[in-house]
Design a protein around this motif. Structure first.
Motif, PDB file in Angstrom:
ATOM      1  N   ARG A 100       0.766  -1.235   0.302  1.00 58.58           N
ATOM      2  CA  ARG A 100       0.496  -0.287   0.109  1.00 58.58           C
ATOM      3  C   ARG A 100       1.005   1.778   0.127  1.00 58.58           C
ATOM      4  O   ARG A 100       0.712   2.021  -0.346  1.00 58.58           O
ATOM      5  CB  ARG A 100      -0.601   0.196   1.149  1.00 58.58           C
ATOM      6  N   GLU A 101       2.026   1.151   0.773  1.00 60.39           N
ATOM      7  CA  GLU A 101       2.391   2.542   0.982  1.00 60.39           C
ATOM      8  C   GLU A 101       3.443   2.940  -0.394  1.00 60.39           C
ATOM      9  O   GLU A 101       3.481   4.144  -1.182  1.00 60.39           O
ATOM     10  CB  GLU A 101       3.976   1.962   2.102  1.00 60.39           C
ATOM     11  N   ARG A 102       4.122   1.492  -1.171  1.00 59.58           N
ATOM     12  CA  ARG A 102       4.246   2.118  -2.324  1.00 59.58           C
ATOM     13  C   ARG A 102       3.388   2.334  -3.667  1.00 59.58           C
ATOM     14  O   ARG A 102       3.631   2.832  -3.920  1.00 59.58           O
ATOM     15  CB  ARG A 102       5.026   0.635  -2.891  1.00 59.58           C
ATOM     16  N   TYR A 103       2.131   1.728  -4.033  1.00 63.85           N
ATOM     17  CA  TYR A 103       1.161   2.530  -4.569  1.00 63.85           C
ATOM     18  C   TYR A 103       0.768   4.336  -4.258  1.00 63.85           C
ATOM     19  O   TYR A 103       0.921   5.422  -5.343  1.00 63.85           O
ATOM     20  CB  TYR A 103      -0.175   1.857  -4.608  1.00 63.85           C
ATOM     21  N   PHE A 104       1.103   4.139  -2.918  1.00 66.67           N
ATOM     22  CA  PHE A 104       0.247   6.028  -2.252  1.00 66.67           C
ATOM     23  C   PHE A 104       1.832   7.448  -3.110  1.00 66.67           C
ATOM     24  O   PHE A 104       1.926   7.855  -3.288  1.00 66.67           O
ATOM     25  CB  PHE A 104       0.416   5.996  -0.630  1.00 66.67           C
TER      26      PHE A 104
END
Length: 200
Positions: A100-104
């Motif tokens: 999720r962090e990577r996408y954000f």
């Protein structure tokens, strides 16, 4: 920080169908089942810990986890099932949060978490809103019997091992009725994506 939407349902309610529609609409989705496989791949400390507890016979010849065998062991043994969950659940959660962090960080504003046992595993706090894919219990039963070639008794045992789909629907922010045609389901998916995107 973007928005995280939890996607869940029950066995054979069509969650995978909806999950595919979300990805086709260009929205990133992190799948708990994929995460569960990733965290026990050869070379991971997750697999090392499983072997340390269950023994090397839990591995296939090429060094990967023998999932059917493991499923058989934990199905009949509550203590071993809890131990496996203790090893895998925190790792699955960390994997999903890192994705999720990577996408954000890449500029995405909305990420879906596809978690089959979202309510049963008490993971509601991971997401901002929850979408439940619903069908009647009769439809669920028929689809499961057909898909997995099960007797009615076997299919009911699987369905009853989870929280009922009606119960899940009550706890949802948005319910997708997947009881009829794919076109109707697709329409609902696009409606809620639009709603979430606009209300972010």
């Amino acid at each position: 920080m973007g928005k995280t939407i939890g996607l869940t349902g029950s066995v054979a309610t069509g969650k995978s169908t909806v999950s595919n529609m979300i990805q086709q609409a260009g929205i990133p989705l992190v799948d708990a089942d994929v995460a569960a496989r990733k965290v026990v791949e050869p070379g991971t400390d997750g697999l090392v810990e499983i072997v340390a507890y269950f023994g090397a016979e839990i591995l296939l010849a090429e060094g990967t986890l023998n999932r059917p065998k493991l499923a058989e062991i934990i199905f009949n043994d509550k203590e071993k099932r809890e131990k496996l969950n203790e090893i895998t659940h925190p790792r699955v959660k960390d994997y999903m949060l890192a994705e999720r962090e990577r996408y954000f960080e890449a500029g995405e504003e909305m990420v879906f978490f596809d978690i089959p046992l979202l309510f049963e595993s008490h993971l509601e706090s991971l997401v901002d809103q929850i979408v439940v894919v619903w069908t009647t219990k009769e439809t669920e039963l028929q689809r499961l019997m057909k898909r997995n070639n099960l007797t009615e008794e076997e299919a009911l045992a699987r369905i009853n091992s989870q929280m009922s789909i009606d119960e899940k629907a009550k706890k949802a922010d948005f319910v997708i009725d997947n009881n009829s045609s794919l076109e109707k389901t697709q329409k609902q998916v696009l409606t809620f994506i639009e709603r979430f995107v606009k209300n972010k």
